[in-house]
Design a protein around this motif. Sequence first.
Motif, PDB file in Angstrom:
ATOM      1  N   UNK A 128      -9.162  -2.229  -2.807  1.00  0.00           N
ATOM      2  CA  UNK A 128      -9.443  -0.965  -2.139  1.00  0.00           C
ATOM      3  C   UNK A 128      -8.234  -0.328  -1.496  1.00  0.00           C
ATOM      4  N   UNK A 129      -7.102  -1.045  -1.471  1.00  0.00           N
ATOM      5  CA  UNK A 129      -5.875  -0.493  -0.904  1.00  0.00           C
ATOM      6  C   UNK A 129      -5.297   0.593  -1.786  1.00  0.00           C
ATOM      7  N   UNK A 130      -4.291   1.274  -1.260  1.00  0.00           N
ATOM      8  CA  UNK A 130      -3.742   2.465  -1.912  1.00  0.00           C
ATOM      9  C   UNK A 130      -2.289   2.268  -2.308  1.00  0.00           C
ATOM     10  N   UNK A 131      -1.939   2.742  -3.493  1.00  0.00           N
ATOM     11  CA  UNK A 131      -0.551   2.856  -3.947  1.00  0.00           C
ATOM     12  C   UNK A 131      -0.201   4.329  -4.047  1.00  0.00           C
ATOM     13  N   UNK A 132       0.858   4.745  -3.362  1.00  0.00           N
ATOM     14  CA  UNK A 132       1.347   6.117  -3.432  1.00  0.00           C
ATOM     15  C   UNK A 132       2.687   6.109  -4.163  1.00  0.00           C
ATOM     16  N   UNK A 133       2.708   6.677  -5.369  1.00  0.00           N
ATOM     17  CA  UNK A 133       3.941   6.803  -6.157  1.00  0.00           C
ATOM     18  C   UNK A 133       4.454   8.222  -5.927  1.00  0.00           C
ATOM     19  N   UNK A 134       5.630   8.324  -5.345  1.00  0.00           N
ATOM     20  CA  UNK A 134       6.082   9.620  -4.831  1.00  0.00           C
ATOM     21  C   UNK A 134       7.513   9.922  -5.262  1.00  0.00           C
ATOM     22  N   UNK A 135       7.780  11.203  -5.426  1.00  0.00           N
ATOM     23  CA  UNK A 135       9.156  11.695  -5.515  1.00  0.00           C
ATOM     24  C   UNK A 135       9.170  13.093  -4.915  1.00  0.00           C
ATOM     25  N   UNK A 136      10.201  13.446  -4.120  1.00  0.00           N
ATOM     26  CA  UNK A 136      10.199  14.742  -3.435  1.00  0.00           C
ATOM     27  C   UNK A 136      10.520  15.937  -4.326  1.00  0.00           C
ATOM     28  N   UNK A 137      10.582  15.736  -5.631  1.00  0.00           N
ATOM     29  CA  UNK A 137      10.619  16.841  -6.594  1.00  0.00           C
ATOM     30  C   UNK A 137       9.703  16.477  -7.755  1.00  0.00           C
ATOM     31  N   UNK A 138       9.306  17.487  -8.516  1.00  0.00           N
ATOM     32  CA  UNK A 138       8.511  17.221  -9.697  1.00  0.00           C
ATOM     33  C   UNK A 138       9.343  16.566 -10.787  1.00  0.00           C
ATOM     34  N   UNK A 139       8.666  16.052 -11.799  1.00  0.00           N
ATOM     35  CA  UNK A 139       9.344  15.317 -12.870  1.00  0.00           C
ATOM     36  C   UNK A 139      10.298  16.204 -13.651  1.00  0.00           C
ATOM     37  N   UNK A 182       8.518 -10.816  -1.375  1.00  0.00           N
ATOM     38  CA  UNK A 182       8.276 -11.976  -0.501  1.00  0.00           C
ATOM     39  C   UNK A 182       7.121 -11.693   0.456  1.00  0.00           C
ATOM     40  N   UNK A 183       5.972 -11.366  -0.106  1.00  0.00           N
ATOM     41  CA  UNK A 183       4.796 -10.937   0.655  1.00  0.00           C
ATOM     42  C   UNK A 183       3.584 -11.678   0.104  1.00  0.00           C
ATOM     43  N   UNK A 184       2.679 -12.080   0.991  1.00  0.00           N
ATOM     44  CA  UNK A 184       1.483 -12.820   0.575  1.00  0.00           C
ATOM     45  C   UNK A 184       0.531 -11.941  -0.228  1.00  0.00           C
ATOM     46  N   UNK A 185      -0.302 -12.574  -1.033  1.00  0.00           N
ATOM     47  CA  UNK A 185      -1.318 -11.863  -1.808  1.00  0.00           C
ATOM     48  C   UNK A 185      -2.240 -11.066  -0.890  1.00  0.00           C
ATOM     49  N   UNK A 186      -2.634  -9.868  -1.372  1.00  0.00           N
ATOM     50  CA  UNK A 186      -3.664  -9.047  -0.721  1.00  0.00           C
ATOM     51  C   UNK A 186      -3.412  -8.847   0.765  1.00  0.00           C
ATOM     52  N   UNK A 239       4.149  18.916  -9.312  1.00  0.00           N
ATOM     53  CA  UNK A 239       4.498  20.312  -9.074  1.00  0.00           C
ATOM     54  C   UNK A 239       5.989  20.362  -8.750  1.00  0.00           C
ATOM     55  N   UNK A 240       6.596  21.559  -8.735  1.00  0.00           N
ATOM     56  CA  UNK A 240       8.053  21.614  -8.559  1.00  0.00           C
ATOM     57  C   UNK A 240       8.585  20.868  -7.350  1.00  0.00           C
ATOM     58  N   UNK A 241       7.872  20.909  -6.211  1.00  0.00           N
ATOM     59  CA  UNK A 241       8.437  20.291  -5.010  1.00  0.00           C
ATOM     60  C   UNK A 241       7.847  18.928  -4.679  1.00  0.00           C
ATOM     61  N   UNK A 242       7.050  18.348  -5.626  1.00  0.00           N
ATOM     62  CA  UNK A 242       6.497  17.032  -5.321  1.00  0.00           C
ATOM     63  C   UNK A 242       5.883  16.396  -6.549  1.00  0.00           C
ATOM     64  N   UNK A 243       6.128  15.086  -6.686  1.00  0.00           N
ATOM     65  CA  UNK A 243       5.336  14.265  -7.582  1.00  0.00           C
ATOM     66  C   UNK A 243       4.617  13.258  -6.710  1.00  0.00           C
ATOM     67  N   UNK A 244       3.289  13.183  -6.857  1.00  0.00           N
ATOM     68  CA  UNK A 244       2.526  12.232  -6.069  1.00  0.00           C
ATOM     69  C   UNK A 244       1.323  11.757  -6.873  1.00  0.00           C
ATOM     70  N   UNK A 245       1.301  10.460  -7.148  1.00  0.00           N
ATOM     71  CA  UNK A 245       0.158   9.834  -7.814  1.00  0.00           C
ATOM     72  C   UNK A 245      -0.415   8.799  -6.860  1.00  0.00           C
ATOM     73  N   UNK A 246      -1.713   8.884  -6.625  1.00  0.00           N
ATOM     74  CA  UNK A 246      -2.398   7.933  -5.752  1.00  0.00           C
ATOM     75  C   UNK A 246      -3.324   7.069  -6.577  1.00  0.00           C
ATOM     76  N   UNK A 247      -3.229   5.757  -6.374  1.00  0.00           N
ATOM     77  CA  UNK A 247      -4.060   4.812  -7.118  1.00  0.00           C
ATOM     78  C   UNK A 247      -4.720   3.856  -6.146  1.00  0.00           C
ATOM     79  N   UNK A 248      -5.901   3.357  -6.545  1.00  0.00           N
ATOM     80  CA  UNK A 248      -6.647   2.406  -5.730  1.00  0.00           C
ATOM     81  C   UNK A 248      -6.619   1.040  -6.366  1.00  0.00           C
ATOM     82  N   UNK A 249      -6.403   0.023  -5.521  1.00  0.00           N
ATOM     83  CA  UNK A 249      -6.400  -1.377  -6.013  1.00  0.00           C
ATOM     84  C   UNK A 249      -7.804  -1.772  -6.410  1.00  0.00           C
ATOM     85  N   UNK A 250      -7.964  -2.208  -7.658  1.00  0.00           N
ATOM     86  CA  UNK A 250      -9.287  -2.578  -8.175  1.00  0.00           C
ATOM     87  C   UNK A 250      -9.770  -3.869  -7.517  1.00  0.00           C
TER      88      UNK A 250
END
Length: 325
Positions: free
Chosen positions: A264-275, A229-233, A314-325
């Motif tokens: 140009x905004x950022x998406x951080x996909x995170x988990x506090x342990x590795x996959x 329930x959030x406006x575009x961009x 890595x064992x103690x973190x999964x982190x993928x950072x992506x940029x909005x096209x």
Amino acid sequence: MPERIAEVTALLAEVLAPRAPLTVIVDGGDPGAAAAFASRLAAAFPSASRAWSIDAVLGLTGPGGGLSDSALNVLEPATDRILVFLRGGPRHRFAEGDGERRAQVVIDHRDPEWPVIRQIDPDLADPDRWYLSESRAFFAAKAEDWDAKFGDDMPRYAEAVRLAGVEPGHVVLDVGCGTGRALPALAAAAGPTGRVLGLDFTPEMLEEARKDRRDECATLILADARRLPVADASADVLFAAGLVHHLPDPVAGLAELARVTRPGGTLAIFHPTGRAQLAARHGRTLRPGEPLSEERLGPLLAGSGWELRDYEDVPDRFLALAERC
């Protein structure tokens, strides 16, 4: 509280009955679990469906581990076959791989008193028919003890927030915020001129966040990540901890996250342990082509409005950072 097994078997019977005649094979779980679940599932089918001769509801595992533990005998070959896999307990293995990989229906059965459907093949049922109610049931049962079980990973959340690049004045969404473990760090980084929203679809999780007064640093909203329930961009940073691998359609889910993020905004996909560590916690090993694998995640993001910028597993973190096209 309604009996959970009755809710699950009624939903499955509703989905499967129109496909009769069919064979339903129940596999997995602790000894005897498949036979017991198969029996309850058979009883959930309406009496009219028995005239269609549901050929078999067969528990492959039981106290003896053999076919003699079947809930019903096989009557004749079916025109369709459905495999229901109970996740939890020792796993029966087929000749060509494990049951979960081949199953059209996967049920979390670690607590037999609280089974939860975790997957139904889209050819059987649209996710809108089951995903929200079943996922809420899954997390509602865990909400009260969530922080006690996982609270020691708060420093990893803070570091992930730092790496996500949240700056003063940013509008930040924590999508799938759960009990709000990331919210204090996100609010501190965004500062008094920024704004932080914590969105989750499980009321019990948000209630735990309020008990810890995390609503004082962020606005909490009951919402489905697939329909925000959030406006575009409107957002500068999206923080998604433990979210993407739970979505029934990752491409559609990532596209919805892209919709609400400015270019140009950022998406951080995170988990506090590795996959690998997370998979081991759930009693399995990683398989090729999973949504968060590097070879799969990059194309998934590219197809939904993002560009993968950084990937760390890595064992103690999964982190993928992506940029909005």
